[in-house]
Design an enzyme around this catalytic site. Structure first.
Site, PDB file in Angstrom:
ATOM      1  N   ASP A 169       4.430 -21.053 -87.972  1.00 46.51           N
ATOM      2  CA  ASP A 169       5.455 -20.060 -88.314  1.00 46.51           C
ATOM      3  C   ASP A 169       5.002 -19.198 -89.489  1.00 46.51           C
ATOM      4  O   ASP A 169       5.563 -19.229 -90.583  1.00 46.51           O
ATOM      5  CB  ASP A 169       6.807 -20.718 -88.594  1.00 46.51           C
ATOM      6  CG  ASP A 169       7.575 -21.006 -87.301  1.00 46.51           C
ATOM      7  OD1 ASP A 169       6.974 -20.929 -86.218  1.00 46.51           O
ATOM      8  OD2 ASP A 169       8.776 -21.313 -87.392  1.00 46.51           O
ATOM      9  N   HIS A 195       7.157 -19.629 -83.567  1.00 39.17           N
ATOM     10  CA  HIS A 195       7.130 -18.175 -83.731  1.00 39.17           C
ATOM     11  C   HIS A 195       5.769 -17.571 -83.400  1.00 39.17           C
ATOM     12  O   HIS A 195       5.651 -16.333 -83.374  1.00 39.17           O
ATOM     13  CB  HIS A 195       7.554 -17.787 -85.147  1.00 39.17           C
ATOM     14  CG  HIS A 195       9.040 -17.773 -85.303  1.00 39.17           C
ATOM     15  ND1 HIS A 195       9.798 -16.630 -85.256  1.00 39.17           N
ATOM     16  CD2 HIS A 195       9.921 -18.789 -85.464  1.00 39.17           C
ATOM     17  CE1 HIS A 195      11.075 -16.926 -85.402  1.00 39.17           C
ATOM     18  NE2 HIS A 195      11.175 -18.239 -85.530  1.00 39.17           N
ATOM     19  N   HIS A 243       4.174 -28.873 -85.664  1.00 37.74           N
ATOM     20  CA  HIS A 243       5.133 -27.920 -86.231  1.00 37.74           C
ATOM     21  C   HIS A 243       6.563 -28.433 -86.128  1.00 37.74           C
ATOM     22  O   HIS A 243       7.313 -28.421 -87.097  1.00 37.74           O
ATOM     23  CB  HIS A 243       5.037 -26.565 -85.536  1.00 37.74           C
ATOM     24  CG  HIS A 243       6.085 -25.607 -86.040  1.00 37.74           C
ATOM     25  ND1 HIS A 243       6.011 -25.034 -87.287  1.00 37.74           N
ATOM     26  CD2 HIS A 243       7.256 -25.158 -85.485  1.00 37.74           C
ATOM     27  CE1 HIS A 243       7.081 -24.279 -87.493  1.00 37.74           C
ATOM     28  NE2 HIS A 243       7.846 -24.334 -86.409  1.00 37.74           N
ATOM     29  N   HIS A 294       9.419 -26.429 -89.640  1.00 35.67           N
ATOM     30  CA  HIS A 294      10.368 -25.943 -88.640  1.00 35.67           C
ATOM     31  C   HIS A 294      11.825 -25.862 -89.092  1.00 35.67           C
ATOM     32  O   HIS A 294      12.600 -25.126 -88.507  1.00 35.67           O
ATOM     33  CB  HIS A 294      10.254 -26.827 -87.386  1.00 35.67           C
ATOM     34  CG  HIS A 294      10.914 -26.302 -86.151  1.00 35.67           C
ATOM     35  ND1 HIS A 294      10.832 -24.980 -85.757  1.00 35.67           N
ATOM     36  CD2 HIS A 294      11.688 -26.925 -85.216  1.00 35.67           C
ATOM     37  CE1 HIS A 294      11.499 -24.832 -84.619  1.00 35.67           C
ATOM     38  NE2 HIS A 294      12.033 -25.985 -84.288  1.00 35.67           N
TER      39      HIS A 294
END
Length: 304
Positions: free
Chosen positions: A78, A111, A160, A235
């Site tokens: 991310d 993402h 993640h 996350h």
């Protein structure tokens, strides 16, 4: 420009030319292609959670935790969306990877995906600053090469998001086809989307619309069957920068302070020494964040 010169340029919060970004992405893809789905890393190492385009806070993190290559880093994903400087953030990390490939590991987050970045800011940032989507295409194509997990000294597993009902062993992670867009369901989606749930056992479909929540029983069984001691993940925003669950067998690390420039949260990195002792190093938002560009549209309120 050389990689070093490009790095100097990006550290000044300046974007590279379209040609240079594409060259960086293609060279980074070649390095990432050689990395396995479960990459082995030795301690000491520092773990970094979500960054979300907060470039000045990323620089503050390096000031607090040490610079690469002096410090060995694992980033949990991310890197883009929501923050105002996703381009600088992503190119900086890619350049560090090109210069110090054995001292920085970049994992994939939810993402790092074309569909998500079209909604939460990165696509808009690229097209606004370059006048076309070609840089966005180059970077999001590179995302498909990012590895998905790390094993630190065969004892600490890093992802993640979290665990999947489709995965009981690390060998199953090793054989996943990661070179694709993140699907809406299945083990690859679960790894980047799932979250721990301290108040419920087992796997339950997540209200995020992808992945699952999983309880302490799931973590305990996964650790036992794979002979590992702990899971590290990112996350989820943590007001104190981190969270420890399930008798310290699962840690969440969050590295975007004052998330979306309004949440007033602290950020943290996790430092792991050669004996696998852990220390959360916390920090606040960088003073330079006062320089966020005023012409940017409001970043959507979307807390994943």
């Amino acid at each position: 420009m050389s990689w070093d010169k490009m790095l100097e340029h990006v550290l000044q919060c300046k974007i590279l030319s379209e040609y240079e970004v594409k060259m960086v992405c293609e060279s980074t893809k070649e390095l990432l292609l050689a990395e396995p789905n479960v990459k082995h890393v030795s301690a000491p190492v520092t773990i970094v959670g979500d960054i979300h385009g907060q470039f000045f806070d990323l620089k503050e993190m390096f000031r607090i935790a040490g610079n690469c290559p002096d410090t060995n880093f694992i980033f949990l994903g991310d890197y883009v969306d929501r923050g105002y400087f996703s381009l600088e953030t992503m190119t900086l990390l890619c350049l560090l990877k090109l210069l110090y490939r054995d001292r920085i590991t970049l994992l994939r987050g939810n993402h790092e995906n074309k569909q998500i970045t079209q909604v939460y800011g990165f696509y808009y940032e690229c097209t606004r600053r370059y006048g076309n989507p070609s840089v966005w295409t180059a970077i999001t194509d590179m995302f498909n090469y990012l590895t998905i997990s790390v094993l630190i000294d065969n004892r600490i597993f890093c992802v993640h998001g979290g665990l999947s009902p489709s995965i009981t062993s690390l060998d199953q992670v090793r054989v996943l086809d990661r070179f694709q867009e993140i699907p809406h369901e299945g083990p690859l989606a679960d790894i980047v989307w799932s979250d721990p749930e301290p108040d419920r056992e087992g796997f339950v479909p997540s209200t995020r619309g992808a992945g699952y929540t999983f309880g302490s029983d799931v973590v305990r069984k996964f650790l036992h069957e794979n002979n590992i001691a702990r899971i590290l993940r990112a996350h989820q925003m943590c007001n104190e920068g981190y969270q420890c669950l399930f008798n310290n067998t699962l840690f969440t690390v969050w590295s975007a302070p004052n998330y979306c420039y309004r949440c007033n949260n602290i950020a943290a990195v996790l430092e792991i020494d050669e004996h696998l002792n852990t220390f959360f190093n916390t920090y606040s938002a960088a003073p330079d964040n006062r320089e966020v560009p005023r012409d940017q549209r409001q970043v959507p309120s979307y807390f994943q």
